[in-house]
Design a protein around this motif. Structure first.
Motif, mmCIF file in Angstrom:
data_model
loop_
_atom_site.group_PDB
_atom_site.id
_atom_site.type_symbol
_atom_site.label_atom_id
_atom_site.label_comp_id
_atom_site.label_asym_id
_atom_site.label_seq_id
_atom_site.Cartn_x
_atom_site.Cartn_y
_atom_site.Cartn_z
ATOM 1 N N TYR A 8 0.826 -1.201 0.000
ATOM 2 C CA TYR A 8 0.000 0.000 0.000
ATOM 3 C C TYR A 8 0.858 1.248 0.000
ATOM 4 N N ASP A 43 1.486 -8.131 -8.379
ATOM 5 C CA ASP A 43 0.843 -7.055 -9.128
ATOM 6 C C ASP A 43 -0.481 -6.691 -8.455
ATOM 7 N N ALA A 64 -2.799 -4.979 -9.379
ATOM 8 C CA ALA A 64 -3.921 -4.958 -10.316
ATOM 9 C C ALA A 64 -4.706 -6.256 -10.245
ATOM 10 N N VAL A 65 -4.031 -7.341 -9.868
ATOM 11 C CA VAL A 65 -4.711 -8.624 -9.785
ATOM 12 C C VAL A 65 -5.818 -8.578 -8.733
ATOM 13 N N GLU A 124 -7.302 -5.814 -7.716
ATOM 14 C CA GLU A 124 -8.329 -4.904 -8.211
ATOM 15 C C GLU A 124 -9.207 -5.606 -9.221
ATOM 16 N N ALA A 125 -8.576 -6.422 -10.077
ATOM 17 C CA ALA A 125 -9.347 -7.119 -11.097
ATOM 18 C C ALA A 125 -10.376 -8.030 -10.443
ATOM 19 N N ALA A 126 -9.945 -8.761 -9.412
ATOM 20 C CA ALA A 126 -10.873 -9.670 -8.747
ATOM 21 C C ALA A 126 -12.014 -8.883 -8.117
ATOM 22 N N TYR A 127 -11.664 -7.772 -7.522
ATOM 23 C CA TYR A 127 -12.662 -6.917 -6.882
ATOM 24 C C TYR A 127 -13.638 -6.401 -7.931
ATOM 25 N N ASP A 128 -13.072 -5.989 -9.050
ATOM 26 C CA ASP A 128 -13.872 -5.464 -10.145
ATOM 27 C C ASP A 128 -14.794 -6.534 -10.708
ATOM 28 N N LEU A 129 -14.338 -7.786 -10.632
ATOM 29 C CA LEU A 129 -15.163 -8.875 -11.170
ATOM 30 C C LEU A 129 -16.205 -9.338 -10.162
ATOM 31 N N ILE A 160 -7.305 -14.566 -3.914
ATOM 32 C CA ILE A 160 -6.204 -13.984 -4.691
ATOM 33 C C ILE A 160 -4.980 -13.696 -3.822
ATOM 34 N N ALA A 186 3.307 -14.310 -13.735
ATOM 35 C CA ALA A 186 2.745 -13.836 -15.000
ATOM 36 C C ALA A 186 3.099 -12.371 -15.134
ATOM 37 N N GLY A 187 4.166 -12.089 -15.827
ATOM 38 C CA GLY A 187 4.643 -10.701 -15.857
ATOM 39 C C GLY A 187 4.072 -9.903 -16.968
#
Lengths: 311, 392, 373, 268
Positions: D94, D161, D163-164, D166-171, D182, D267-268
């Motif tokens: 953070y 990352d 973003a991973v 955030e992506a899960a949250y977004d999904l 995650i 996974a870069g």
């Protein structure tokens, strides 16, 4: 479709920006509800209760009259006066000298080893690191006892020389050098591992570029390798210095108390002398020394870069 | 040197809260792994704080099995430190405390840190003692002689250690501490860093009794002797194994100070040439005695929840086979007072008796004064620390 | 909810807006990353936000999907204010720049993730995942494969499939193609446009490449410094850039600083040459004359008539695949870029003397913003 | 693989071998001493014996110390892993106002001489009226080990990352689902090595246990007491067993974390 311009008109009139000056309570509230702060909270509380608190108490005790066991007395500088008028500077000097020598020796030993770990044995580095870290999990005093038996007269070295080669060898223990040897041994991983982090921050391309531009091996090391690995090297030197300066066991087991280190003085005050305030005052001096070194170092080091390897 | 709870303004409830926070948070994770119930009744547990020996398996394992009881034991390295831990509140932790003779009578009992024993029950056991310790033995009772403060067992003379192949015992006995402190002996001995014992013997070597307040002049003499002792030493160590090893492999010839316990294991291990020597002549004010005799006193701690097993343990130690096991613990071998009982004596063979120099034991003991508290300890200890620090 | 603003007349023929921004801004400290933006995005359109880095486009999309909250203003989804609805409660979802595939999950598990969250049974999850994989031309055998074993393009498709599995009302894309090589990017751009057609969903796409935006979008919004500088169809933007920023942003252009000249001409402030330009206002005091490289011709016959004609030397030649670009130096100071199709390549390029020309209608004038008022 | 000549590689290789030998020499000596029949070590060992090992295995005291050490180490490992997990997120994941300061403060206990820290904690416990016990030892260990575990996990967090998440949250995943599905699985290798480190460091610690454990002595305390008075070759025997156990634990841990990493090549 020329309506675009209408849409992007910034709806200026009638919509003024809301004032951003929030009261401090609100700002504090938002700062405190940040996930970063919340995540830091448990360890933070632990360190407050287990580190800051005890050190504050040591600080208080340092100003209590000698040979007492309560902090609710009138503060006095008596302990510091005794310490400065006595020969404690000898222990400090000895500790500092030993610590500095330890750091110097380890810098020389560990640098090529770190290079080997990062650049030569890249694939085996994980296992190598594990093999080198494993001894850390045997208590210091036991490992030093191992060295004692190795170096003592009639031990592994002198026994081998005597029995197989007929060369009598005396004990190699109970000297300043034996103490230094113990410190080097015990602290080696503390220097090596941060240095490995540091060396792995040097991008290979940058070294290649330097070679390409005509730099010699030595110049590359001086101009590229060492400056870029510096954060790791400095952290390693700092940890090693402070731990070596605060060591006891090495001087006792291998050094035969040929040198009294400051931590031993401190421990004696707390145990045999039962003089907590004086022990605390000595601890305070030690803390001030370690603390100021740490702060000076922290100013120059980006921890994100070291641990995140985002050189 | 009294030590109370430091922040006395701390309310009981808050202190309890803090303590609970620590134990609960730690407890949650570990509660399921506890081998035995941590909060079980104290019938099944007993904690011993003692000099090395009582915490050996030979002594404790049979007791554990017979009384079906968890025994936790911790070895100590300094009498004064142990006393201070009890003062700081560790009476809640321990059931049995084992210290050198003087501490019970001089400090622990007056400060209410130990519990007197049931005289009727324990006095008869004194029958087993050797003549030197027959009832009423001074250090086992309170000053007025009314209370029995603890039971005695191991004892020994303290003087110097020497390799008799290098220096004859007789010479050292005659010349006393001066021989070890002479320049001829420089670099040939180690100092065993049990601070209070070093101080005691140096005061005696300087010609005074350590068991009274010293004058400044006397302290000055003490300092001279102490500095010489430290400066001339080959090394200083609180590891008596390392010192014995040094004497066996020949890197040193002697040790100052030294008691039977620090040499007995090496003697038993095939090095009868190592010996504890008590000089023949000592300061006049000590009645010419040059050694110090220590005697361990095992007492019941004034624990608010004293384990009932603690008394059992004191009795258990007086069983002949236990007395032998205490005497022949893992690391050090010592004579015990119970050797006055033929049943105990019958358990020893010649080698074992020889390990603790049984041939000269009575004679050596006769050359020793009883161990006592050192009134000038603080000052003397400061000088000692400075000497160590400033070791040339 | 408050009624939408009054641009309904022109929008009547268009589908209704699905997402509306009303005076939205986002401040970092005092700095407005997004500056009082109002915007309507229509149901089913492919809307692309284009802007250089730092223009605020990522901040904007993060607010639109719910990762950040606007400092001021409202975001409306079908007329409902959704400012305070967190990302996981919004019926929208995003394909991230890094794709954000779950590295510890297989391709199938990645695609099924949103369904799993919704509690869909394993069997129907798998069915749907395979359906999507088929639609995105991912072989069925990839179902159990680790995402790290997939190539760039395949991972792109997995990310898209995962987002589609969520079945969002609006699908956002945050520069998902930026890390791919040119050729693959070109293929995927077209695929994305096809998928947009097939699914009929609203796509909001973010990119810094106007070229990419041109290929895919129904409408494009060009952002700069937290604001939209132009919104329109690709044709409008290309043919009629509203500012010098937009035209520069479209790629390499020739820009001449000019001032007003006689008879509606403009005068090059660097060389003093006068050019014919599109009609300028009387108030024109100075500005930029922009000419696209492909709008400049080489005159074989230096005598042929042309509005603007200059003599120069070809300094260098660049092959751009199907096209060729020339750097032509005119005089000492001026450099023009000229672009031709490959078949129109000059026979003798470097060092050759050429005459270049363009028509007034092919150039654009952007008056310099005046300081006062 | 590298830009080193054969000769240089050879030189580095022998330096490495020398280092490993250097690190393990005392361990080898210890093993020799543990098989020496005599209490007093001499080399070559005149007579070998395994009696000290038999005594170690039969000793009820050592069994108790072993349990105490293990219970303390497990408690420390569990608690410090939890603390360090969040601490590492604050350290590396953070962006928040006090982060730089936090990063430095958390390093201080690691840098601190443990003997002095142990004494400071002794004062502190006495002041609060906390009776020495294994629980107090757990706390004392945590002060030093939780920061180390934080660093170990933080290194893993850096390679993660955000973003991973955030992506899960977004999904559509809730905060808790993001954590479970995650964050935790992705950080698992780091969390695991943090746990292993914490366990082993706690197991080997002496300076912090010494003054805090009261009656609940640990193996290192026993070792230290025995070394000072009452040495027997049981001591090196226990030491030798410890290093073997540590080797097993680490090899096991290495296998597990290597397995976990293989499952999720970045996974870069």
């Amino acid at each position: 479709m020329t309506d675009a311009s209408v849409r992007i008109s910034h709806v200026a009139a009638g919509h003024s920006r809301v004032s951003r000056a929030e009261p401090w309570q609100v700002r504090l509230g938002t700062a405190l509800s940040k996930p970063g702060f919340l995540a830091a909270l448990p360890v933070g509380i632990l360190l407050l209760a287990g580190f800051v608190g005890p050190l504050a108490l040591v600080f208080l005790f340092a100003f209590m009259p000698p040979q007492t066991f309560s902090v609710l007395q009138a503060p006095t500088l008596a302990n510091f006066r005794t310490i400065f008028s006595d020969s404690y500077y000898l222990s400090f000097l000895a500790s500092l000298q030993l610590a500095a020598s330890t750091v110097a020796i380890l810098l020389v030993i560990c640098y090529p080893l770190a290079i080997a770990m990062v650049r030569v044995f890249t694939r085996k580095a994980g296992i190598l690191a594990l093999v080198l870290a494993a001894p850390l999990f045997v208590a210091d005093n036991l490992r030093l006892m191992g060295w004692m038996l190795f170096l003592v007269k009639g031990g592994v070295v002198s026994g081998t020389m005597q029995t197989y080669l007929g060369i009598p060898v005396d004990s190699m223990l109970y000297t300043f050098s034996a103490t230094l040897f113990g410190l080097v041994y015990i602290n080696l991983p503390m220097m090596l591992f941060p240095m490995i982090l540091g060396v792995s921050m040097v991008p290979a391309q940058m070294r290649e570029a330097a070679f390409d531009l005509g730099a010699s091996r030595w110049q590359v090391m001086k101009e590229v390798d060492i400056p870029l690995a510096m954060p790791g090297i400095m952290i390693g030197a700092l940890i090693t210095f402070i731990l070596a300066a605060g060591a006891i066991t090495e001087a006792k087991v291998l050094g035969g108390t040929a040198v009294v280190m400051i931590a031993q003085d401190i421990q004696k005050e707390f145990t045999f002398a039962q003089n907590w305030p004086k022990g605390s005052a000595l601890s305070m001096l030690m803390i001030v020394l370690a603390g100021s070194l740490a702060l000076a170092m922290f100013k120059r080091v980006d921890l994100d870069a070291i641990f995140g390897r985002k050189g | 040197m009294t030590r109370r709870n430091l922040l006395q303004s701390f309310s009981q409830s808050r202190r309890a809260f803090l303590r609970d926070t620590v134990s609960i948070s730690a407890g949650i994770a570990a509660a399921s792994m506890m081998p035995r119930g941590a909060w079980a009744a104290r019938e099944k547990e007993m904690n011993i704080y003692c000099w090395e020996g009582y915490n050996s398996d030979k002594v404790l394992d049979p007791f554990r099995k017979e009384f079906d009881c968890t025994v936790k034991a911790q070895g100590l390295i300094s009498d004064p430190e142990a006393v201070n831990q009890l003062r700081a509140g560790d009476t809640k932790v321990w059931d049995i405390i084992n210290l050198n003779n003087a501490w019970g009578r001089r400090q622990l009992y007056p400060e209410n840190l130990i519990k007197p024993l049931d005289k009727a029950k324990f006095e008869p056991l004194w029958e087993m003692m050797i003549p030197e310790f027959k009832w009423p033995y001074k250090w086992s009772t309170s000053d007025d002689g009314n209370e029995l403060l603890g039971m005695i067992q191991r004892y020994g003379p303290s003087g110097m250690l020497v390799n008799t192949e290098k220096v004859s015992a007789a010479t050292l006995e005659d010349e006393g501490y001066d021989l070890m402190l002479s320049d001829a002996f420089k670099g040939k001995y180690a100092v065993l860093m049990y601070d209070d014992w070093v101080i005691m013997h140096v005061v005696i070597a300087a010609g005074f009794s350590p068991f009274r307040e010293l004058t400044d002049d006397e302290i000055g003499k003490y300092e001279t002797v102490m500095r010489k002792l430290i400066n001339n030493a080959a090394f200083l160590s609180d590891d008596m194994n390392a010192i014995a090893l040094g004497m066996i492999n020949g890197s040193i010839e002697g040790s100052f100070p030294g008691s039977v316990y620090s040499v007995s294991a090496a003697r038993y291990d095939g090095n009868p040439n190592l010996r504890c020597i008590i000089p023949n002549k000592g300061p006049e004010e000590m009645g010419g005695k040059a050694g110090v005799c220590w005697m361990e006193l095992t007492s019941l701690v004034n624990n608010p929840q004293l384990s009932p097993r603690a008394e059992d343990f004191l009795e258990y130690c007086f069983r002949p086979e236990t007395a032998k096991n205490v005497s022949f613990a893992e690391g050090t071998y010592n004579p015990v007072g119970q050797m006055g009982d033929p049943k105990v004596m019958a358990l020893y063979n010649t080698e074992e008796l020889d390990a603790f120099q049984y041939d000269t034991l009575s004679a050596d003991m006769a050359k020793c004064a009883d161990f006592d508290i050192i009134p000038s300890y603080t000052k003397l200890h400061e000088i000692f620390s400075a000497a160590v620090r400033e070791k040339a | 909810m408050t009624a939408a603003t009054g641009d309904t007349a022109s929008a009547s023929s268009a589908p209704p807006p699905i997402l509306q921004l009303r005076g939205v801004d986002k401040l970092f400290g005092e700095f407005p990353a997004v500056d009082r933006i109002s915007l309507d995005i229509r149901e089913g359109e492919f809307f692309t936000i284009v802007g250089p880095s730092g223009s605020g486009k990522t901040t904007m999309v993060r607010m639109l999907v719910g990762m950040d909250k606007p400092t001021n203003g409202d975001i409306l989804l079908r007329g409902e204010r959704i400012n305070d609805v967190p990302a996981n409660k919004r019926p929208t979802c995003m394909v991230f720049q890094s794709l954000a595939l779950f590295p510890h999950r297989s391709v199938g598990q990645n695609i099924e993730f949103p369904l799993k969250i919704r509690g869909v049974k394993a069997a129907s999850r798998k069915e749907r995942a395979l359906e999507l994989m088929a639609q995105l031309r991912l072989p069925e055998s990839y179902y159990g494969k680790g995402v790290s074993q997939c190539s760039g393009g395949e991972r792109q498709r997995v990310a898209l499939a995962r987002a589609l599995a969520f079945d969002p009302e609006i699908l956002f894309f945050d520069e998902p193609l930026s890390a791919l090589d040119y050729k693959l990017r070109k293929i995927l751009e077209k695929e994305l446009k096809d998928i947009h057609r097939e699914t009929g969903k609203t796509f909001v796409y973010i990119t810094h490449s106007l070229e990419e935006a041109m290929v895919m979008s129904d409408r494009i919004g060009v952002m700069n410094k937290g604001r939209f500088v132009q919104i329109g169809t690709p044709n409008e933007i290309y043919g009629n850039p509203s500012t010098r920023f937009v035209s520069e942003f479209m790629g390499e252009v020739n820009i001449l600083e000019v001032g007003p000249g006689p008879d509606g001409t403009v005068i090059d402030q660097a060389t003093g040459a006068s050019y014919h330009a599109p009609p300028i206002a009387d108030s024109f005091a100075g500005g930029s004359l922009v000419i696209r490289p492909e709008d400049i011709r080489f005159l074989d016959d230096t005598a042929s008539p042309a509005a603007n004609k200059l003599e120069g030397v070809v300094y260098n030649e660049y092959l751009l695949g199907s096209r060729v670009q020339y750097q032509v130096r005119v005089g000492d100071a001026q450099v023009f870029l000229v672009e031709k199709l490959r078949e129109q390549q000059l026979a003798s390029a470097r060092g050759g003397r050429v005459t270049i020309a363009w028509d007034a209608k092919d150039s654009t004038i952007f008056p310099t913003a005046r300081f006062a008022s | 693989m590298n830009d080193f000549s054969h000769r240089a590689t050879w030189a580095y290789g022998s330096a490495m071998a020398a280092l490993i030998l250097f690190m393990y020499l005392p361990m080898i000596t210890m093993a020799l001493a543990s098989f020496s029949r005599s209490k007093y070590f001499s080399f070559p060992v005149p007579k070998y014996s395994d009696k000290w090992y038999l005594e170690v295995f039969q000793s009820l005291s050592i069994r108790d110390f072993f349990w105490t050490s293990t219970v303390v180490a497990i408690a420390v490992a569990c608690l410090s892993t939890v603390l360090a997990f969040f601490g590492a997120l604050a350290f590396a994941r953070y962006d928040w106002k006090g982060r730089r300061l936090f990063q430095k403060i958390i390093l201080l206990p690691i840098l601190f001489p443990q003997a002095v820290l142990g004494l400071a904690l002794l004062l502190w416990f006495t002041a609060l009226g906390i009776t020495p016990s294994w629980q107090a030892t757990v706390f004392a260990h945590l002060v030093w080990i939780a920061p180390i575990a934080t660093l170990v996990i933080a290194i893993q967090v850096y390679s993660f990352d955000p973003a991973v998440e955030e992506a899960a949250y977004d999904l559509g995943a809730s905060r808790w689902q993001v954590m479970r599905e995650i964050t935790l699985p992705l950080l698992a290798p780091g969390i695991f090595s943090g746990f292993t480190f914490a366990f082993l460091l706690s197991w080997a610690n002496f300076p912090l246990s010494m003054l805090s454990s009261g009656a609940d002595s640990t193996i290192p305390e026993w070792v230290s007491a025995k070394l000072q008075s009452g040495y027997t070759p049981q001591v090196p025997a226990v030491g030798t067993l410890t290093i073997l156990a540590a080797a097993v634990v680490m090899a096991f841990g290495y296998q597990i974390s290597a397995f976990m990493k293989r499952r999720q090549v970045k996974a870069g």
